[in-house]
Design a protein around this motif. Structure first.
Motif, PDB file in Angstrom:
ATOM      1  N   GLN A 184      58.066  16.195  27.973  1.00  0.00           N
ATOM      2  CA  GLN A 184      57.001  15.994  26.970  1.00  0.00           C
ATOM      3  C   GLN A 184      57.205  14.678  26.217  1.00  0.00           C
ATOM      4  OE1 GLN A 184      54.392  17.990  27.305  1.00  0.00           O
ATOM      5  NE2 GLN A 184      55.715  18.875  28.866  1.00  0.00           N
ATOM      6  N   ARG A 229      55.964  11.949  28.367  1.00  0.00           N
ATOM      7  CA  ARG A 229      54.503  11.885  28.328  1.00  0.00           C
ATOM      8  C   ARG A 229      54.035  11.113  27.088  1.00  0.00           C
ATOM      9  NH1 ARG A 229      51.155  16.185  30.535  1.00  0.00           N
ATOM     10  NH2 ARG A 229      52.225  17.230  32.213  1.00  0.00           N
ATOM     11  N   PHE A 268      50.804  17.850  40.877  1.00  0.00           N
ATOM     12  CA  PHE A 268      49.645  18.736  40.813  1.00  0.00           C
ATOM     13  C   PHE A 268      49.064  18.960  42.205  1.00  0.00           C
ATOM     14  CE2 PHE A 268      45.108  19.594  40.390  1.00  0.00           C
ATOM     15  CZ  PHE A 268      45.173  20.785  39.683  1.00  0.00           C
ATOM     16  N   ALA A 314      44.509  24.487  38.406  1.00  0.00           N
ATOM     17  CA  ALA A 314      44.334  23.623  37.236  1.00  0.00           C
ATOM     18  C   ALA A 314      44.355  24.440  35.944  1.00  0.00           C
ATOM     19  CB  ALA A 314      43.034  22.828  37.345  1.00  0.00           C
ATOM     20  N   LEU A 315      43.668  25.553  35.940  1.00  0.00           N
ATOM     21  CA  LEU A 315      43.642  26.393  34.741  1.00  0.00           C
ATOM     22  C   LEU A 315      45.019  26.986  34.441  1.00  0.00           C
ATOM     23  CD1 LEU A 315      40.210  28.171  35.292  1.00  0.00           C
ATOM     24  CD2 LEU A 315      40.748  26.415  33.569  1.00  0.00           C
ATOM     25  N   TYR A 335      47.871  25.676  35.325  1.00  0.00           N
ATOM     26  CA  TYR A 335      48.701  24.544  34.905  1.00  0.00           C
ATOM     27  C   TYR A 335      48.481  24.238  33.421  1.00  0.00           C
ATOM     28  CZ  TYR A 335      50.446  19.768  34.612  1.00  0.00           C
ATOM     29  OH  TYR A 335      51.122  18.642  34.229  1.00  0.00           O
ATOM     30  N   LEU A 336      47.236  24.127  33.025  1.00  0.00           N
ATOM     31  CA  LEU A 336      46.932  23.797  31.637  1.00  0.00           C
ATOM     32  C   LEU A 336      47.361  24.913  30.680  1.00  0.00           C
ATOM     33  CD1 LEU A 336      43.445  22.157  32.170  1.00  0.00           C
ATOM     34  CD2 LEU A 336      45.586  21.000  31.544  1.00  0.00           C
ATOM     35  N   ALA A 337      47.107  26.158  31.077  1.00  0.00           N
ATOM     36  CA  ALA A 337      47.489  27.281  30.224  1.00  0.00           C
ATOM     37  C   ALA A 337      49.008  27.390  30.100  1.00  0.00           C
ATOM     38  CB  ALA A 337      46.895  28.577  30.775  1.00  0.00           C
ATOM     39  N   THR A 391      51.238  25.008  30.573  1.00  0.00           N
ATOM     40  CA  THR A 391      51.757  23.851  29.838  1.00  0.00           C
ATOM     41  C   THR A 391      51.671  24.100  28.335  1.00  0.00           C
ATOM     42  OG1 THR A 391      51.169  22.334  31.615  1.00  0.00           O
ATOM     43  CG2 THR A 391      51.486  21.367  29.455  1.00  0.00           C
ATOM     44  N   GLY A 392      50.512  24.539  27.879  1.00  0.00           N
ATOM     45  CA  GLY A 392      50.349  24.823  26.450  1.00  0.00           C
ATOM     46  C   GLY A 392      51.249  25.941  25.982  1.00  0.00           C
TER      47      GLY A 392
END
Length: 191
Positions: free
Chosen positions: A107, A110, A131, A151-152, A154-156, A158-159
């Protein structure tokens, strides 16, 4: 000068720990030397400059966070289902819990990439390749859903992992593991 590959790896791992603990501003050759327990000036003999060190960290952190190949083979013996995706996401959370410094360093990389165009380009290339490999693995393995499902997830994830590792009390009364199962149930189709 001939470089010791084991020492280089130890310096990169020390840099990951420093980056996670001190942030990008605290990542100096001296801090890496101290964290690695090596003589002053050692890191500067192994890395041309700070950018070189950041790039090396970027490569190593992904290796540290990758799944164990043998465990993955065992896991993938299960029927292709939402339950298998749930297992894979829990294993991902377990890896992040075992190496929080690795994930926090990622992080930090990033964030640093927003200020350094070369690092941004390298990180974008690496993250896009990762990805793409996640999507390919998901599809080739016959797991339910396709690229958008990945993708969903991954994003979920990650958060969720960022919150879990940085401010876990903010998610009370929910346990991270319970949230993983809930998000898989909402994102992954039943097939």
């Amino acid at each position: 000068m001939v470089q010791n590959l084991a020492r280089r790896a130890a310096l990169v791992d020390a840099a990951i720990e420093v980056l996670a603990r001190e942030g990008a501003r605290g990542l100096t050759f001296r801090a890496v030397d101290v964290a690695a327990g090596v003589p002053k000036g050692t890191a500067s003999n192994y890395f041309a400059n700070r950018d070189d060190l950041l790039h090396q960290v970027g490569g190593q952190v992904h290796l540290r966070l990758a799944p164990d190949p043998e465990m993955l083979v065992d896991t993938m013996r299960a029927p292709r289902s939402r339950e298998l995706v749930d297992t894979l996401m829990h294993q991902l959370l377990d890896r992040m819990n075992r190496d929080p410094a690795g994930y926090l360093a990622l992080q930090e990389l990033r964030l640093e990439a927003t200020r350094r165009p070369e690092l941004r380009a390298a990180m974008t290339e690496t993250m896009q390749a990762n990805f793409d490999s996640y999507v390919q693995f998901h599809v080739d393995s016959g797991l339910p859903g396709g690229a958008k499902t990945v993708a969903l997830l991954y994003l979920a994830m990650t958060g969720l992992v960022v919150e879990h590792l940085t401010l876990p009390e903010a998610m009370r009364p929910f346990a991270a593991a319970d949230l993983v199962s809930a998000l898989v149930a909402r994102i992954v189709p039943v097939e």
